[in-house]
Design an enzyme around this catalytic site. Structure first.
Site, PDB file in Angstrom:
ATOM      1  N   VAL A 180       5.764 -72.024 -36.952  1.00 57.15           N
ATOM      2  CA  VAL A 180       4.601 -71.428 -36.283  1.00 57.15           C
ATOM      3  C   VAL A 180       3.321 -71.705 -37.072  1.00 57.15           C
ATOM      4  O   VAL A 180       2.287 -72.073 -36.493  1.00 57.15           O
ATOM      5  CB  VAL A 180       4.804 -69.906 -36.062  1.00 57.15           C
ATOM      6  CG1 VAL A 180       3.627 -69.319 -35.298  1.00 57.15           C
ATOM      7  CG2 VAL A 180       6.098 -69.629 -35.306  1.00 57.15           C
ATOM      8  N   LYS A 200       8.196 -59.774 -36.373  1.00 57.55           N
ATOM      9  CA  LYS A 200       8.755 -58.633 -35.611  1.00 57.55           C
ATOM     10  C   LYS A 200       9.455 -57.616 -36.501  1.00 57.55           C
ATOM     11  O   LYS A 200       9.389 -56.418 -36.262  1.00 57.55           O
ATOM     12  CB  LYS A 200       9.693 -59.125 -34.512  1.00 57.55           C
ATOM     13  CG  LYS A 200      10.922 -59.842 -35.025  1.00 57.55           C
ATOM     14  CD  LYS A 200      11.396 -60.905 -34.083  1.00 57.55           C
ATOM     15  CE  LYS A 200      11.646 -62.184 -34.839  1.00 57.55           C
ATOM     16  NZ  LYS A 200      11.662 -63.381 -34.115  1.00 57.55           N
ATOM     17  N   VAL A 219       6.536 -60.224 -30.236  1.00 55.26           N
ATOM     18  CA  VAL A 219       7.536 -60.077 -29.172  1.00 55.26           C
ATOM     19  C   VAL A 219       7.257 -61.136 -28.114  1.00 55.26           C
ATOM     20  O   VAL A 219       6.125 -61.302 -27.670  1.00 55.26           O
ATOM     21  CB  VAL A 219       7.466 -58.679 -28.516  1.00 55.26           C
ATOM     22  CG1 VAL A 219       8.460 -58.580 -27.352  1.00 55.26           C
ATOM     23  CG2 VAL A 219       7.738 -57.589 -29.532  1.00 55.26           C
ATOM     24  N   GLY A 252       7.083 -64.335 -28.201  1.00 61.25           N
ATOM     25  CA  GLY A 252       6.346 -65.548 -28.578  1.00 61.25           C
ATOM     26  C   GLY A 252       5.095 -65.775 -27.759  1.00 61.25           C
ATOM     27  O   GLY A 252       4.119 -65.053 -27.896  1.00 61.25           O
ATOM     28  N   GLU A 265      20.327 -70.143 -35.674  1.00 59.46           N
ATOM     29  CA  GLU A 265      20.510 -70.328 -37.112  1.00 59.46           C
ATOM     30  C   GLU A 265      21.969 -70.693 -37.399  1.00 59.46           C
ATOM     31  O   GLU A 265      22.849 -70.440 -36.572  1.00 59.46           O
ATOM     32  CB  GLU A 265      20.233 -69.003 -37.839  1.00 59.46           C
ATOM     33  CG  GLU A 265      18.865 -68.416 -37.605  1.00 59.46           C
ATOM     34  CD  GLU A 265      17.784 -69.122 -38.394  1.00 59.46           C
ATOM     35  OE1 GLU A 265      18.095 -69.672 -39.463  1.00 59.46           O
ATOM     36  OE2 GLU A 265      16.647 -69.144 -37.916  1.00 59.46           O
ATOM     37  N   ASP A 304      17.774 -59.094 -33.540  1.00 59.64           N
ATOM     38  CA  ASP A 304      16.420 -59.632 -33.307  1.00 59.64           C
ATOM     39  C   ASP A 304      15.806 -58.938 -32.076  1.00 59.64           C
ATOM     40  O   ASP A 304      14.680 -58.438 -32.133  1.00 59.64           O
ATOM     41  CB  ASP A 304      16.537 -61.148 -33.079  1.00 59.64           C
ATOM     42  CG  ASP A 304      15.253 -61.777 -32.614  1.00 59.64           C
ATOM     43  OD1 ASP A 304      14.425 -62.125 -33.466  1.00 59.64           O
ATOM     44  OD2 ASP A 304      15.056 -61.903 -31.388  1.00 59.64           O
ATOM     45  N   LYS A 364      12.417 -56.148 -31.441  1.00 61.79           N
ATOM     46  CA  LYS A 364      11.375 -56.350 -30.423  1.00 61.79           C
ATOM     47  C   LYS A 364      11.348 -55.175 -29.438  1.00 61.79           C
ATOM     48  O   LYS A 364      10.277 -54.731 -29.007  1.00 61.79           O
ATOM     49  CB  LYS A 364      11.630 -57.659 -29.677  1.00 61.79           C
ATOM     50  CG  LYS A 364      11.514 -58.881 -30.580  1.00 61.79           C
ATOM     51  CD  LYS A 364      12.037 -60.104 -29.862  1.00 61.79           C
ATOM     52  CE  LYS A 364      11.962 -61.348 -30.724  1.00 61.79           C
ATOM     53  NZ  LYS A 364      12.660 -62.486 -30.109  1.00 61.79           N
TER      54      LYS A 364
END
Ligand SMILES: NC(=O)c1ccc[n+]([C@@H]2O[C@H](COP(=O)([O-])OP(=O)(O)OC[C@H]3O[C@@H](n4cnc5c(N)ncnc54)[C@H](OP(=O)(O)O)[C@@H]3O)[C@@H](O)[C@H]2O)c1
Length: 436
Positions: free
Chosen positions: A28, A116, A143, A145, A200, A211, A215
């Site tokens: 990012v 997040k 949250v 993207g 991952e 994850d 969020k």
């Protein structure tokens, strides 16, 4: 007070330039540098890039998007002690980020972050600190993207009373489940997702729901005004969903998605992240690949749907840069009171129960007996032909029932000799679904 007002009016200093530091030059961070360079926003200057082993980053292809005038550093004090106006944090995790951002806020620097975990666990205290120092902490990319769900809720729905929200908040799970819907098996799709960089090497944070849970807690705070402890929100892995479940889901005019849902109910919030049966008519069933989707329901405005690219460097960078522009122009996010809420994972919903058995007479009556014992009524029984009797998958659906009650029955059913696998228990989403 005068200083505070001046700061809140925007990050611009007298020279009209907002100085920006990037913490983290990964997926990012490098995309943010690219967007800033290509869009050439007047009055915004990238002055610092911080990363560990920074020489490696300077040699990367993305380094060409960093202005020659910017300072590359692996010493965080170069940033914290500088005159930058906004710190854009794109490293991730709680440590050391939390400590550094506290120092930055206390030093009067605005913070933009996509982190997040940080916002789910520390958002309230960091926001308080930002307010004390007259600066802003914004996290629109944390949250979904590139989907502007956070600014959309804050700026666009604060006037409503949002009572529930549900969504697809993890692109990796959505990629896996929507490929399984098209016929692939879990292990193959997970491997593909890892090769494509969507998952991952250790996929637990995604597939086990952690994850999405972070969020969901962020969204619950801004949409429902409810402060939840992420560790108290129940999660269920998608790794036990099998190809056969999509066959049975289709029979029920549904598909399967990892759904994150929260519903306000007085001082309690019902919240859960789990694979669920979603009717084919629901917008969530239409979301494929790494897409994210959030549906909010408000007392006055009804349902609102947000959807788009939930991950990826460039979509996420759009959200980060939009936050940066808002901060630099002095736009202030709406703030409503947030209260600590008790969490329960109980939802009153019909349930889908899939069993794999070594077929023997009396199995269905044993299952029906266990369900009856907890007060759950069977709604339908589905059995596809063509499977061997020694490894027979079949499905029972129940009438609406609390999840905990079904789990109790499943506990005793799982002990039956004929059960070859732990039964799979999925909530079925229906429009009239209400918690108790
Ligand atoms: N990727 C997405 O699609 C997406 C979407 C929404 C939100 N986010 C959030 O955005 C943030 C960044 O994600 P990303 O995908 O860009 O991650 P990433 O590619 O792993 O980038 C993180 C960068 O920060 C550096 N870094 C991490 N810890 C550090 C430390 N302790 N000291 C110094 N440098 C450190 C890393 O350096 P190394 O190269 O040495 O590891 C890497 O360059 C995360 O909070 C993530 O949750 C990402």
């Amino acid at each position: 007070m005068a200083t505070k007002l001046k700061k809140q009016a925007g990050a611009k200093k007298n020279d009209g330039v907002v100085k920006v530091a990037l913490l983290g030059f990964g997926t990012v961070g490098s995309s943010v540098a690219k967007v800033l360079t290509e869009r050439k926003f007047a009055g915004i200057a990238l002055t610092h890039v911080y990363n560990r082993n920074v020489a490696r980053k300077r040699e990367s292809a993305a380094a060409k998007f960093v202005p020659a005038t910017a300072k590359w550093t692996e010493n965080i004090d170069d940033v914290l002690r500088s005159d930058v106006d906004v710190i854009v944090e794109l490293m991730g995790g709680l440590n050391p980020v939390e400590g550094w951002l506290k120092k930055a806020l206390a030093a009067g620097k605005h913070v933009v972050t996509a982190n997040k975990q940080l916002i789910a666990y520390r958002g309230v205290s960091l926001q308080k600190l930002a307010a004390q120092h007259g600066v802003q902490l914004v996290y629109g990319a944390a949250v979904a993207g590139g989907v502007p769900v956070i600014p959309g809720i804050l700026q666009g729905l604060s006037g409503d009373r949002v009572t529930r929200l549900s969504g697809i908040l993890n692109g990796t799970c959505n990629y896996i489940l929507s490929r399984m819907e098209a016929g692939a098996d879990y292990a193959t799709v997970l491997k593909d997702a890892q090769q494509l960089g969507y998952a991952e090497a250790n996929p637990s944070a995604d597939v086990d729901g952690f994850d999405a849970r972070a969020k969901l807690c962020i969204l619950s705070r801004i949409a429902l005004g409810a402060k939840l402890n992420p560790d108290e929100v129940a999660t269920q892995t998608i790794s036990t969903v099998e190809a056969i479940d999509f066959v049975y889901a289709k029979e029920l005019n549904s598909t399967i998605r990892q759904v994150s849902r929260a519903q306000a109910d007085g001082t309690v919030v019902h919240a859960r992240v789990a694979p669920m049966l979603v009717p084919l008519t629901s917008p969530m069933a239409w979301s494929h690949g790494t897409q994210n989707m959030v549906v909010t329901s408000g007392t006055y405005g009804g349902d609102v749907v947000f959807s788009g690219h939930g991950a990826g460097g460039e979509p996420t960078a759009v959200a980060v840069v939009s936050d940066l522009l808002a901060v630099s122009q002095g736009a202030k996010a709406v703030e409503l009171p947030v209260r600590k809420r008790t969490v329960t994972s109980e939802f009153l919903a019909p349930h889908y129960l899939r069993f794999v058995v070594d077929d023997k007479p009396g199995i269905v009556s044993s299952i029906a007996g266990a369900l009856a014992k907890v007060g759950a009524n069977i709604d339908s029984l589905l059995q596809k032909p063509g499977y061997p009797k020694h490894r027979l998958p079949f499905v029972v659906t129940t009438e609406p029932c609390l999840t905990g009650v079904i789990e109790r029955a499943i506990g005793s059913i799982a002990k039956l000799d004929c059960m070859l696998e732990k039964p799979l228990n999925l909530q079925m989403l229906v429009p009239e679904d209400k918690p108790e």
